[in-house]
Design an enzyme around this catalytic site. Structure first.
Site, mmCIF file in Angstrom:
data_model
loop_
_atom_site.group_PDB
_atom_site.id
_atom_site.type_symbol
_atom_site.label_atom_id
_atom_site.label_comp_id
_atom_site.label_asym_id
_atom_site.label_seq_id
_atom_site.Cartn_x
_atom_site.Cartn_y
_atom_site.Cartn_z
ATOM 1 N N GLU A 75 -0.432 38.668 -102.065
ATOM 2 C CA GLU A 75 -1.514 38.345 -101.132
ATOM 3 C C GLU A 75 -1.740 36.837 -101.064
ATOM 4 O O GLU A 75 -2.148 36.307 -100.029
ATOM 5 C CB GLU A 75 -2.805 39.056 -101.549
ATOM 6 C CG GLU A 75 -3.856 39.099 -100.442
ATOM 7 C CD GLU A 75 -5.004 40.029 -100.761
ATOM 8 O OE1 GLU A 75 -5.090 41.103 -100.148
ATOM 9 O OE2 GLU A 75 -5.816 39.685 -101.645
ATOM 10 N N HIS A 128 15.584 53.751 -117.686
ATOM 11 C CA HIS A 128 16.167 55.013 -117.237
ATOM 12 C C HIS A 128 15.917 55.223 -115.750
ATOM 13 O O HIS A 128 16.060 56.342 -115.248
ATOM 14 C CB HIS A 128 15.583 56.166 -118.053
ATOM 15 C CG HIS A 128 15.772 55.992 -119.525
ATOM 16 N ND1 HIS A 128 16.941 56.330 -120.172
ATOM 17 C CD2 HIS A 128 14.949 55.469 -120.478
ATOM 18 C CE1 HIS A 128 16.826 56.050 -121.459
ATOM 19 N NE2 HIS A 128 15.629 55.522 -121.669
ATOM 20 N N LYS A 177 -6.982 44.966 -91.081
ATOM 21 C CA LYS A 177 -8.327 45.549 -90.966
ATOM 22 C C LYS A 177 -8.750 45.658 -89.502
ATOM 23 O O LYS A 177 -9.330 46.664 -89.077
ATOM 24 C CB LYS A 177 -9.334 44.686 -91.732
ATOM 25 C CG LYS A 177 -9.207 44.744 -93.247
ATOM 26 C CD LYS A 177 -10.240 43.835 -93.892
ATOM 27 C CE LYS A 177 -10.139 43.872 -95.410
ATOM 28 N NZ LYS A 177 -11.116 42.950 -96.043
#
Length: 533
Positions: free
Chosen positions: A330, A359, A461
């Site tokens: 950000e 793994h 937004k």
């Protein structure tokens, strides 16, 4: 300083490089090894002038310069762990008073001086917050809470209906003794508002009062602050406008969960402050944040061309990669530099924990595309309650897996950084957070971007708000019960698009069965829709 170039085929040269570049701070008990990143002593030298300018900019930021130009806002998270740095006496006093208020409130919750309206001690916390308002507290709780110490924490950090339902129903037997903390700096962020509304409805349905067990963390005077004041919530804490969400962990957002799990606020802030002091140094080689920033810079050619894979070899730090993901991405993911040149900067971050990841994707890291560097995080001191059995210690194996993975990557010419901490506690967590905060700030200066705004987040937004507005307009249009094509809806609602309309209708029709599609579901162009009235 002159050190050998990275050379995995020459052990003596690599040992010399490791020894010269290894950073150690005795006060924190902290080592930083960047010797397996590919840069030369000449490369570091070439950055010295730029680094000095970066230090000047960071100093100006700490003195209160306007760093977030978009909002004409100061950036003051460094003041939170050393109030004397704040640019005014009023701000310094406000910081100290807030810390003392949080301590007193938390201690009174834990010792039973503050109880529910029925006189019962609080046992649990439901924390409602999104982004930094959720990730910081989650990191605090997951990394520092010991068994049977403090209150039990759960989090609502999304608006997923299934997640909300599952979390709320997990509280049925302890709902009456749960403290509800709502975090929203502006008070207008939709996600915590929606989660709060659902939680309040759930309490009401179960015959419980909200206000007597609700706490707000928000900016003074925000809509949330006004609601909390008018409804006489149990407590309100301030989140100043000069604290961004991704750097709010040393503000009330991080300090309240710290005290509610029985941890020491002062120790946490002291660790951050100590790292702040170290990372103000002008000499790159004596500044671990500068060494990190330089490593990122040369690894990705100053363009973020390599991802950072964060691998903490400790379960309690599993959330750390997510925390860094927000802090780094950000801050550094920007379309333009500070001169409005299009640069599309960034540094992608992902990770989980060792040895689990050995793994999983470490296979690709060693043998696949070479587009990353790894940041290992190692804690030296193991849990003393876990003994050796058959001469085998889990801690020895974990350390062996880390060193083995580091060597296996290096053998295939893959780059890595290793951060080693002697003992993990609130002090060293504070220092670790401050290390990366400063590294992000320095790196942003090196590539000339603003690390303290988030226009992309704001654009997201705004787009989401427009979609929700469009949905309301569609629902209103369909109230007449007539059959509409997607094209017809688009022509009726200015500025809409077929695709957005279709996606909205698809979701509506699967959750409200009064909406019915007519036509071929495999071809949206042929579909029509109406609402039963």
């Amino acid at each position: 300083m002159n050190f050998p170039d990275f050379n995995n085929n020459n052990k003596d040269d690599q040992w010399e490089r490791f020894s010269q570049l290894l950073f150690y701070d005795e006060e924190i008990g902290f080592w930083l090894d960047i010797s397996r990143m590919k840069f030369s002593s000449e490369d570091i030298g070439s950055l010295q002038d730029n680094f000095k300018e970066a230090c000047k900019s960071m100093k100006a930021l700490e003195k209160g310069s306007i760093a977030n130009i978009d909002e004409s806002r100061q950036v003051g998270h460094y003041w939170l762990r050393n109030a004397s740095l704040a640019p005014s006496k009023q701000t310094s006093n406000s910081i100290r008073n807030e810390i003392n208020d949080i301590k007193t409130f938390g201690e009174n919750i834990l010792n039973g001086k503050i109880t529910t309206a029925q006189g019962k001690p609080f046992t649990d916390v439901l924390w409602i917050g999104i982004g930094g308002s959720g990730l910081g507290p989650l990191l605090i709780v997951n990394s520092l809470q010991d068994n049977n110490k403090g209150l039990n924490f759960s989090f609502l950090d999304n608006v997923d209906p299934n997640g909300i339902n599952k979390t709320l129903n997990s509280f049925r037997d302890k709902l009456s003794t749960t403290l509800f903390v709502v975090v929203s700096k502006s008070g207008g962020t939709p996600e915590p508002q929606i989660a709060m509304d659902q939680t309040r409805f759930f309490l009401d349905k179960n015959g419980l009062d909200w206000s007597s067990r609700a706490v707000a963390i928000t900016m003074e005077g925000s809509s949330l602050d006004q609601i909390a004041e008018n409804e006489k919530w149990l407590k309100r804490f301030d989140l100043p406008d000069w604290v961004g969400g991704r750097t709010s962990i040393t503000a009330s957002v991080g300090l309240l969960p710290l005290v509610l799990i029985g941890e020491d606020i002062d120790s946490f802030l002291d660790g951050a402050s100590q790292m702040d002091q170290i990372t103000r140094r002008i000499d790159i080689y004596k500044n671990p944040s500068a060494l990190l920033a330089a490593s990122w810079y040369f690894s990705g050619a100053g363009k973020g061309k390599r991802d950072m894979v964060v691998l903490p070899y400790q379960d309690r730090l599993q959330v750390f990669s997510k925390y860094l993901q927000q802090l780094v991405m950000e801050s550094l993911g920007k379309e333009e530099d500070r001169n409005a040149n299009k640069v599309n900067q960034g540094l992608a971050v992902y990770g989980n924990k060792g040895s689990t990841d050995q793994h999983a994707y470490v296979q690709q890291l060693r043998d696949g595309i070479d587009n990353f560097f790894v940041t290992f995080v190692e804690i030296l001191e193991d849990c003393t309650e876990i003994p050796k059995i058959n001469k085998k210690s889990p801690g020895d194996y974990l350390s062996g897996f880390l060193q083995g993975t580091r060597l296996a990557l290096s053998e295939n010419d893959r780059q890595s950084i290793t951060i080693t901490i002697k003992k993990f506690n609130s002090y060293t967590l504070g220092s670790l957070i401050a290390l990366f905060e400063r590294a992000v700030g320095i790196y942003a200066e090196l590539i000339d971007i603003n690390a303290y705004h988030q226009p992309g987040v704001e654009a997201g937004k705004k787009a989401a708000s427009n979609i929700l507005k469009l949905q309301s307009e569609i629902e209103l249009l369909l109230e007449d019960g007539k059959l509409y094509s997607i094209e017809g809806i688009m022509n009726t609602i200015p500025g809409s698009s077929q695709e957005s309309i279709y996606i909205i209708l698809r979701h509506l029709s699967n959750n409200d069965h009064t909406y019915k599609f007519v036509g071929n579901l495999s071809d949206p162009r042929e579909l029509q829709i109406k609402k039963a009235v």
